[in-house]
Design a protein around this motif. Structure first.
Motif, PDB file in Angstrom:
ATOM      1  N   PRO A 188      40.581  45.176  61.527  1.00  0.00           N
ATOM      2  CA  PRO A 188      41.210  46.430  62.388  1.00  0.00           C
ATOM      3  C   PRO A 188      41.165  47.846  61.330  1.00  0.00           C
ATOM      4  O   PRO A 188      41.302  47.681  60.370  1.00  0.00           O
ATOM      5  CB  PRO A 188      42.781  46.246  62.603  1.00  0.00           C
ATOM      6  N   GLY A 189      40.970  48.946  62.339  1.00  0.00           N
ATOM      7  CA  GLY A 189      40.684  50.119  61.677  1.00  0.00           C
ATOM      8  C   GLY A 189      41.701  50.569  60.578  1.00  0.00           C
ATOM      9  O   GLY A 189      43.027  50.379  61.152  1.00  0.00           O
ATOM     10  N   GLY A 190      41.359  51.170  59.719  1.00  0.00           N
ATOM     11  CA  GLY A 190      42.012  51.505  58.446  1.00  0.00           C
ATOM     12  C   GLY A 190      43.191  50.650  57.747  1.00  0.00           C
ATOM     13  O   GLY A 190      43.957  50.911  57.112  1.00  0.00           O
ATOM     14  N   THR A 191      42.738  49.029  58.016  1.00  0.00           N
ATOM     15  CA  THR A 191      43.592  48.201  57.304  1.00  0.00           C
ATOM     16  C   THR A 191      42.620  47.518  56.510  1.00  0.00           C
ATOM     17  O   THR A 191      41.495  47.598  56.365  1.00  0.00           O
ATOM     18  CB  THR A 191      44.295  47.249  58.381  1.00  0.00           C
ATOM     19  N   SER A 192      43.544  46.325  55.815  1.00  0.00           N
ATOM     20  CA  SER A 192      42.787  45.296  54.767  1.00  0.00           C
ATOM     21  C   SER A 192      43.080  44.108  55.279  1.00  0.00           C
ATOM     22  O   SER A 192      44.535  43.778  55.851  1.00  0.00           O
ATOM     23  CB  SER A 192      43.282  45.483  53.473  1.00  0.00           C
ATOM     24  N   ARG A 193      42.389  42.975  55.307  1.00  0.00           N
ATOM     25  CA  ARG A 193      42.719  41.364  55.420  1.00  0.00           C
ATOM     26  C   ARG A 193      42.039  41.009  54.438  1.00  0.00           C
ATOM     27  O   ARG A 193      41.282  41.197  53.672  1.00  0.00           O
ATOM     28  CB  ARG A 193      41.917  41.227  56.778  1.00  0.00           C
ATOM     29  N   ARG A 194      43.024  39.698  54.016  1.00  0.00           N
ATOM     30  CA  ARG A 194      42.553  39.005  52.871  1.00  0.00           C
ATOM     31  C   ARG A 194      42.427  37.499  53.476  1.00  0.00           C
ATOM     32  O   ARG A 194      43.188  36.932  54.211  1.00  0.00           O
ATOM     33  CB  ARG A 194      43.455  38.991  52.006  1.00  0.00           C
ATOM     34  N   TRP A 195      41.113  36.883  52.978  1.00  0.00           N
ATOM     35  CA  TRP A 195      40.817  35.626  53.079  1.00  0.00           C
ATOM     36  C   TRP A 195      40.724  34.790  51.588  1.00  0.00           C
ATOM     37  O   TRP A 195      40.630  35.390  50.901  1.00  0.00           O
ATOM     38  CB  TRP A 195      39.504  35.349  53.896  1.00  0.00           C
ATOM     39  N   PHE A 196      40.836  33.419  52.003  1.00  0.00           N
ATOM     40  CA  PHE A 196      40.707  32.728  50.846  1.00  0.00           C
ATOM     41  C   PHE A 196      39.563  31.480  51.139  1.00  0.00           C
ATOM     42  O   PHE A 196      39.639  31.089  52.311  1.00  0.00           O
ATOM     43  CB  PHE A 196      41.888  32.245  50.064  1.00  0.00           C
ATOM     44  N   THR A 197      38.770  30.985  50.313  1.00  0.00           N
ATOM     45  CA  THR A 197      38.009  29.738  50.293  1.00  0.00           C
ATOM     46  C   THR A 197      38.114  28.984  49.173  1.00  0.00           C
ATOM     47  O   THR A 197      38.155  29.602  48.000  1.00  0.00           O
ATOM     48  CB  THR A 197      36.595  30.362  50.528  1.00  0.00           C
ATOM     49  N   HIS A 198      38.285  27.995  49.266  1.00  0.00           N
ATOM     50  CA  HIS A 198      38.645  26.958  48.049  1.00  0.00           C
ATOM     51  C   HIS A 198      37.875  25.500  47.729  1.00  0.00           C
ATOM     52  O   HIS A 198      36.837  25.528  48.605  1.00  0.00           O
ATOM     53  CB  HIS A 198      40.050  26.252  48.484  1.00  0.00           C
ATOM     54  N   SER A 199      38.036  25.333  46.742  1.00  0.00           N
ATOM     55  CA  SER A 199      37.256  23.826  46.292  1.00  0.00           C
ATOM     56  C   SER A 199      35.697  24.166  46.073  1.00  0.00           C
ATOM     57  O   SER A 199      35.195  23.355  46.114  1.00  0.00           O
ATOM     58  CB  SER A 199      37.512  22.866  47.427  1.00  0.00           C
ATOM     59  N   TRP A 200      35.462  25.137  45.227  1.00  0.00           N
ATOM     60  CA  TRP A 200      34.315  25.600  44.760  1.00  0.00           C
ATOM     61  C   TRP A 200      34.145  24.988  43.559  1.00  0.00           C
ATOM     62  O   TRP A 200      35.027  25.140  42.512  1.00  0.00           O
ATOM     63  CB  TRP A 200      34.020  27.072  45.049  1.00  0.00           C
ATOM     64  N   PRO A 201      33.091  24.499  43.109  1.00  0.00           N
ATOM     65  CA  PRO A 201      32.874  23.727  41.685  1.00  0.00           C
ATOM     66  C   PRO A 201      32.979  24.846  40.610  1.00  0.00           C
ATOM     67  O   PRO A 201      32.241  25.789  40.757  1.00  0.00           O
ATOM     68  CB  PRO A 201      31.474  23.120  41.957  1.00  0.00           C
ATOM     69  N   GLU A 202      33.627  24.525  39.706  1.00  0.00           N
ATOM     70  CA  GLU A 202      33.699  25.724  38.445  1.00  0.00           C
ATOM     71  C   GLU A 202      32.295  25.944  38.056  1.00  0.00           C
ATOM     72  O   GLU A 202      32.207  27.216  37.550  1.00  0.00           O
ATOM     73  CB  GLU A 202      34.627  25.199  37.535  1.00  0.00           C
ATOM     74  N   GLY A 203      31.438  25.048  38.115  1.00  0.00           N
ATOM     75  CA  GLY A 203      29.904  25.356  37.440  1.00  0.00           C
ATOM     76  C   GLY A 203      29.137  26.056  38.078  1.00  0.00           C
ATOM     77  O   GLY A 203      28.027  26.584  37.604  1.00  0.00           O
ATOM     78  N   TRP A 204      29.346  26.454  39.188  1.00  0.00           N
ATOM     79  CA  TRP A 204      28.677  27.320  40.207  1.00  0.00           C
ATOM     80  C   TRP A 204      28.887  28.803  39.883  1.00  0.00           C
ATOM     81  O   TRP A 204      29.946  29.112  39.748  1.00  0.00           O
ATOM     82  CB  TRP A 204      28.830  27.056  41.607  1.00  0.00           C
ATOM     83  N   ARG A 205      27.950  29.278  40.179  1.00  0.00           N
ATOM     84  CA  ARG A 205      27.924  30.898  39.698  1.00  0.00           C
ATOM     85  C   ARG A 205      27.713  31.498  41.022  1.00  0.00           C
ATOM     86  O   ARG A 205      26.505  31.505  41.691  1.00  0.00           O
ATOM     87  CB  ARG A 205      26.721  31.563  38.781  1.00  0.00           C
ATOM     88  N   VAL A 206      28.755  32.044  41.823  1.00  0.00           N
ATOM     89  CA  VAL A 206      28.828  32.378  43.043  1.00  0.00           C
ATOM     90  C   VAL A 206      29.025  33.833  43.159  1.00  0.00           C
ATOM     91  O   VAL A 206      30.056  34.200  42.392  1.00  0.00           O
ATOM     92  CB  VAL A 206      30.077  31.782  44.089  1.00  0.00           C
ATOM     93  N   VAL A 207      28.298  34.522  44.003  1.00  0.00           N
ATOM     94  CA  VAL A 207      28.206  35.991  44.299  1.00  0.00           C
ATOM     95  C   VAL A 207      28.723  36.072  45.670  1.00  0.00           C
ATOM     96  O   VAL A 207      27.962  35.448  46.615  1.00  0.00           O
ATOM     97  CB  VAL A 207      26.859  36.683  43.992  1.00  0.00           C
ATOM     98  N   TRP A 208      29.587  36.791  45.848  1.00  0.00           N
ATOM     99  CA  TRP A 208      30.153  37.349  47.508  1.00  0.00           C
ATOM    100  C   TRP A 208      29.646  38.513  47.949  1.00  0.00           C
ATOM    101  O   TRP A 208      29.639  39.559  47.080  1.00  0.00           O
ATOM    102  CB  TRP A 208      31.752  37.102  47.458  1.00  0.00           C
ATOM    103  N   MET A 209      29.374  38.851  48.963  1.00  0.00           N
ATOM    104  CA  MET A 209      28.775  39.899  49.720  1.00  0.00           C
ATOM    105  C   MET A 209      29.626  39.975  51.119  1.00  0.00           C
ATOM    106  O   MET A 209      29.335  38.848  51.813  1.00  0.00           O
ATOM    107  CB  MET A 209      27.277  39.979  50.047  1.00  0.00           C
ATOM    108  N   VAL A 210      29.857  41.121  51.516  1.00  0.00           N
ATOM    109  CA  VAL A 210      30.488  41.318  52.986  1.00  0.00           C
ATOM    110  C   VAL A 210      29.732  42.196  53.604  1.00  0.00           C
ATOM    111  O   VAL A 210      29.428  43.304  53.109  1.00  0.00           O
ATOM    112  CB  VAL A 210      32.179  41.560  52.835  1.00  0.00           C
TER     113      VAL A 210
END
Length: 85
Positions: free
Chosen positions: A12-34
């Motif tokens: 929604p306008g002027g607000t923040s939201r927070r999501w989570f995503t789990h169970s990613w292997p620690e050896g992976w190098r992950v980059v996030w883009m929104v």
């Protein structure tokens, strides 16, 4: 390299939201883009995001993605990832 969309949502306008995503292997190098997907605006930035990380278990990572809407109206988003290795 692996590319994908982890989730879609709306902030929604002027607000923040927070999501989570789990169970990613620690050896992976992950980059996030929104990316805003609606409305289509050719102007100032619509969103900003930050990523935080938690070690949820031995060998597994959990990412928290907080997305802030910089506009006065709702913005649809898509959270994309790239696994670099």
């Amino acid at each position: 390299m692996r590319l994908g969309v982890q989730f879609r949502g709306q902030v929604p306008g002027g607000t923040s939201r927070r999501w989570f995503t789990h169970s990613w292997p620690e050896g992976w190098r992950v980059v996030w883009m929104v990316v805003p997907t609606w409305p289509m605006v050719d102007g100032a930035a619509q969103i900003e995001w930050k990523v935080q990380v938690d070690r949820q278990a031995a060998g597994l990572i959990k990412y928290f993605i907080e997305i802030r809407n910089l506009t006065g109206g709702p913005v649809d988003i898509e959270a994309r990832f790239a696994v670099l290795n």
